[in-house]
Design a protein around this motif. Sequence first.
Motif, PDB file in Angstrom:
ATOM      1  N   ASN A  90       0.893  -3.529  -0.152  1.00 60.45           N
ATOM      2  CA  ASN A  90       1.811  -2.303  -0.327  1.00 60.45           C
ATOM      3  C   ASN A  90       1.802  -2.170  -1.803  1.00 60.45           C
ATOM      4  O   ASN A  90       1.968  -0.882  -2.323  1.00 60.45           O
ATOM      5  N   GLN A 150      -0.793   2.727   2.678  1.00 59.87           N
ATOM      6  CA  GLN A 150      -0.903   1.686   1.468  1.00 59.87           C
ATOM      7  C   GLN A 150      -1.732   0.557   1.766  1.00 59.87           C
ATOM      8  O   GLN A 150      -2.490  -0.046   1.576  1.00 59.87           O
ATOM      9  N   GLY A 165       0.596   7.671  -4.277  1.00 62.42           N
ATOM     10  CA  GLY A 165       1.397   6.610  -3.950  1.00 62.42           C
ATOM     11  C   GLY A 165       2.682   6.225  -4.967  1.00 62.42           C
ATOM     12  O   GLY A 165       2.742   6.740  -6.308  1.00 62.42           O
TER      13      GLY A 165
END
Length: 815
Positions: free
Chosen positions: A668, A602, A655
């Motif tokens: 992130n 990420q 994610g």
Amino acid sequence: MGKKKQKLVLPPELPPDVPDDDIEVSDEDLNFVKENSEYAGFVSNLDTQSITKHVSRVADAKEGALETLYEKRLLKKLENKEKEQTALEVDPVDALPVKTLDGKLYYRRLIKEPKEAVEESKEGESISKDLLRLTKAEKRAKFKKLRKEAKKQAKEEELQTPLAEVLDEVKKDLSEEEANETKKYKLAELGTALLADPESNIKHIKEMLEMSKDRNSAIVILSLKSLLAVFKDIIPGYRIRLPTEKEQEMKVSKTVKKMRYYESTLLSAYKAYLQKLVTLQKQIVYQRVAVRCLCTLLAAVPHFNFRDNLLAAVVNNISSEDDVVRKLCCTTVKSLFTNEGKHGGEVTVEAVRMIADLVKAHSCQLHPDSVEVFLSLSFDDDLGKQEESEIDNKAKNKKSSKKRKGTDEPNKLPENDRKKTRKEMVSKTRDEVTADFKAASHAQDPQERRQMQTQTLSAVFQTFFRILKFAARPLSEASTTSESHPLLAPCLDGIGQFAHLIDLDFMADLMHSLRKLAGNGSKSEGSSENSCQLTVSERLRCCIVAFKVMRNNLDALNVDLQEFFVQFYNLILEYRPGRDEGEILAEALKIMLCDDRQHDMQRAAAFIKRLTSFSLCFGSAESMAALVTVKHLLLKNMKCRNLLENDAGGGSVAGAIAKYQPHAVDPNRSGALASVLWELNLLMKHYHSSVSAIATSISTMHTTNSQVYHTHVSPQQAFMDLSQEKMSLALSGDVKRVSSKKRKGTDYVPIKVGMDLDLSNQVEENDVRKKLTEHFLLIRDIQENERLRSELDRTKRSLDLYEQYKRQKKTKTRK
């Protein structure tokens, strides 16, 4: 008729003499006098003082005084007779005589006049007679001539006074020049005598010191320089210790007396010279000369007496506003740090401590060069290991010697023990020889060197931590002058250089302060409103130093650097090419992203997306560094290559946050994996060929067929290459403009954009050389013209003086 007899009329009889005491004045008499004051007014006008004097001279005078009075009267009479004899008697027809009561006749007489007055009167009479004879026009012309002559005489009289003043000034100037020349020759003679035989001619050094107190600045500078040369040559290689009172009372030989006298006079003269330099450095005229002398003495003889005074004077000028003075002091201190063999490291410790005190006294508001000096320090890493090995060997030898001492008596020792004792004696003698050799060769003890290095290192890090603490202070506590932090950049460079020598006990505080400084000025949640605002370059430096410290102490540290990644992610958007430093940004990209470190998927995707969007907005050098970093991250993180796909929604969206948030603060949480690198299509059409080539190579990821940059190229190298190319193109454009004006008389070679950098650099050097030669030739011509003008002015003045002297001579001859 008979004549009548005339009767004789007798005058009235005088009143009888009555003494003054018997006279009585009645009231009627007083009233009468008051009523008839007009008749008695002459009495009030009488000069009573002269009457009393005349009376006193005769009545109450002494016999000697009377004789002198008579002599004076006779002398006056004689003088009057002489004057009468010299006087001319007038013809009786011209003037009537005067008959006295005695019946004598006295004619009027005229005093004789001098010949000059008679001649002038005759000339005046002749002129008046001539004027009477002449007509009106001739009279006017003659009057004009007379007026002109009178004006000329007045001008000559006026010129006489300034001429005298000018002559006096010229004489003074000539005398001063001659005196200066004699002083220069005397300085040269004294200096050569001292250099030839310093012990016998040491008295001359006091004369040279006296000449340094001259009023003329040129003589003072020359004396200071000559004294510097003399001291550098005659100062011995040891510190002078003056004898005590007991030693002076002892009887010594003539050579010892001569040596003591030489050393005492040298030391006193050296002290006076240093005091003179310290006082003169405060004056603008002598500042540079005095500081240069101090720096050369400190670099040449750091082992000699009064070293502390020299070092204090140099360190105080290490942050001077004058660039020449500051550079001199910095280079001198750096030479002390690098050449520790001259002083054994003692001066290094003193200099570092003085600089630390100076930083503390000025509240970290000094020039960056004053702390940048620490970067030239060098520390031994393997010194501690050598010490430990030597200590272990000594302990083993002691144990073995103790065991051998506990054996039998030496007379009854076996043959093996005797061989061992012989070996011990040989080892002892070898140790003594090595110790003597070290003492003779001035080799430093490793333990002492270790102590000195620890002292210098503690002072250096104390200064660094003080600067960091001062930079992290909030604005409410800091003063108004603490808004700028000039020492922060060299402090961070020093911490990065000596990060492997920092004690682990201070690591937590250091990382906390760096984290705080990297977050200053940002709009994140952790930043306070009262925190001091740092520039983007300074905050990037903090992130770089944190990573350097972590990498140098990788075995002992377990620090989470997530906050530094967050700060760097936000600083990329705050970067401005003209305001901030691109070299620091490229270094941060290399250390934080390109070094051998596996990043989170990420985080890597977020930095890839931000750097591609960043490269659209800024120059070619910054864009090139960013794209090299993007390529490096894509090669390391295989899953991030899904950003190159053009499907709707991007590549992998597995994610935590599927939706892309470009305004997120944390990389992130940005959800960059759900985006697409559409910026590469625009970068492929970039005006610079290198940027467009690397954009195409990233979009296709054909690393073997990359035309410009390969994977081993760092962002720093890419940035430097393109920035140098940009500079060379700009300079080549200037060369084109200059050479286009000179095409007719020279061979013109046009410079293309795609030419090699070596050719452009050569053209730059030739152009710069031409410009410098023209500049210095022009300066030389100006100086030559000034010199010729001064000589011409002098000759003109001398000629004017000579003409005025001729005029004065003519006027004197006429008279």
